[in-house]
Scaffold this active site. Structure first.
Site, short mmCIF file in Angstrom:
data_model
loop_
_atom_site.label_atom_id
_atom_site.label_comp_id
_atom_site.label_asym_id
_atom_site.label_seq_id
_atom_site.Cartn_x
_atom_site.Cartn_y
_atom_site.Cartn_z
N SER A 169 0.86 -1.18 0.00
CA SER A 169 0.00 0.00 0.00
C SER A 169 0.90 1.23 0.00
CB SER A 169 -0.95 -0.03 1.21
OG SER A 169 -1.86 1.05 1.15
N HIS A 195 -2.49 -1.22 -3.33
CA HIS A 195 -3.58 -0.29 -3.08
C HIS A 195 -3.27 1.02 -3.80
CE1 HIS A 195 -4.42 -2.42 1.03
NE2 HIS A 195 -4.83 -3.13 0.00
N ASP A 287 -4.70 -4.74 6.02
CA ASP A 287 -5.08 -5.64 4.94
C ASP A 287 -3.91 -6.58 4.63
OD1 ASP A 287 -6.57 -6.75 2.85
OD2 ASP A 287 -5.73 -5.35 1.38
#
Length: 348
Positions: A169, A195, A287
């Protein structure tokens, strides 16, 4: 680095050379009082000096300044006065998306499309992003300390087709440049969830294809993943690894992130078992933690980027917290660790 006290206002340096846009952004950002414009700049050179003297919490920067020096501004700010940077661009998702990804690789934390007209919802999302990245502790360069890895406890089954699943991310593009550049000759397909705003996916893949040692493409539904190739999850779709090495792109479940690292890791654990290699890179949030744990429980290898080399240690830390990580690795050593894990699966 941000040293803002809890409850203090978020100080922003705004770098924008169009006066109308500058005025509008100032109004949008300051409307609720918790964000304040500390100063403004219209050129890259001025912005570099201004950030060094003002020490803001966040820099909001137009990706396409008329002086053509936006990328240089990012590089110099991150080298001299590391500060969370949000870039805005009106030119997405066209060919300029690659420049946006370059900005992320140079050290910017987030990139967002600047709409022709700011709606209340878009203004709220801009403020939310500024608040979020203001909490990030950014670094000048990856530090050199190494956290020794723990030995993997479960041996991989010999003779299976290994598969590498990577999730990242915030700070991910820069980490991926380093990792993918070191995977030459890898005898496994590589699946990646990053992400990122969907408008930047094509630019990200274009950029990675220029720096990766392996061919890079956006994953297709029902495509067979081939060893020695890298497949990026497209925006707004989860990437699953299914029987026969087929890739599946699905919209459900509705998760905070789509694509989701947890969804990719769980599918790889189900299908590849102990031949799975999961890699959790830098990022904000948690996540991937539960999905990486599934790979660990299936007997696969689980690696995570160490804190010293992570832009944000949130995702790796969450994975460590649930007992999913068997080896913490600094980013410049991650490719070697992945190559080693793949060899352990394929050795005779």
């Amino acid at each position: 680095m941000s040293g803002r006290a809890a409850g203090a206002r978020i100080r922003v340096v705004l770098v924008e050379d169009e006066s109308a846009q500058r005025s509008q952004l100032m109004s949008i950002l300051q409307v609720q009082g918790d964000i304040v414009i500390a100063d403004c700049s219209s050129t890259a050179a001025e912005a570099i000096e201004l950030v060094a003297t003002t020490r803001p919490d966040v820099v909001v920067l137009d990706l396409h300044l008329r002086d053509g020096q936006s990328q240089r501004a990012i590089e110099q700010i991150m080298a001299r006065t590391p500060t969370p940077i949000l870039i805005l661009s009106t030119q997405l998702p066209d060919r300029h998306a690659a420049s946006a990804v370059e900005a992320l690789v140079a050290g910017a934390l987030e990139a967002r499309q600047r709409p022709p007209r700011w709606t209340p919802a878009e203004g709220a999302e801009l403020r939310r992003t500024v608040r979020q990245i203001s909490k990030v502790q950014v670094i000048r360069h990856p530090r050199g300390s190494h956290v020794p890895g723990q030995p993997r406890g479960t041996a991989a089954r010999v003779g299976q087709q290994p598969v590498v699943a990577i999730a990242a991310s915030t700070g991910g593009p820069s980490a991926l440049v380093t990792l993918l550049g070191g995977l030459a000759g890898l005898e496994a397909p590589v699946l990646v969830v990053q992400h990122l705003d969907p408008g930047f996916t094509a630019g990200l893949v274009e950029w990675m294809s220029r720096v990766s040692a392996l061919p890079v493409e956006i994953a297709g539904h029902q495509q067979v993943a081939r060893p020695g190739r890298v497949y990026f999850a497209p925006g707004e779709r989860h990437l699953h690894y299914a029987a026969g090495g087929r890739l599946e792109l699905v919209e459900s479940p509705a998760t905070t992130h789509r694509p989701s690292a947890d969804e990719l890791f769980r599918s790889v654990a189900r299908t590849a078992g102990s031949a799975a290699i999961g890699v959790q890179l830098t990022g904000m949030g948690d996540d991937g933690a539960q999905g990486l744990l599934a790979i660990h429980q299936s007997g696969g290898a689980t690696l995570a980027q160490d804190e010293a080399s992570s832009t944000v240690f949130g995702m790796p830390k969450a994975a460590v917290g649930v007992g999913a990580v068997t080896e913490l690795v600094r980013i410049d050593k991650m490719a070697d660790a992945v190559q080693r894990a793949v060899r352990e699966v394929t050795r005779a």
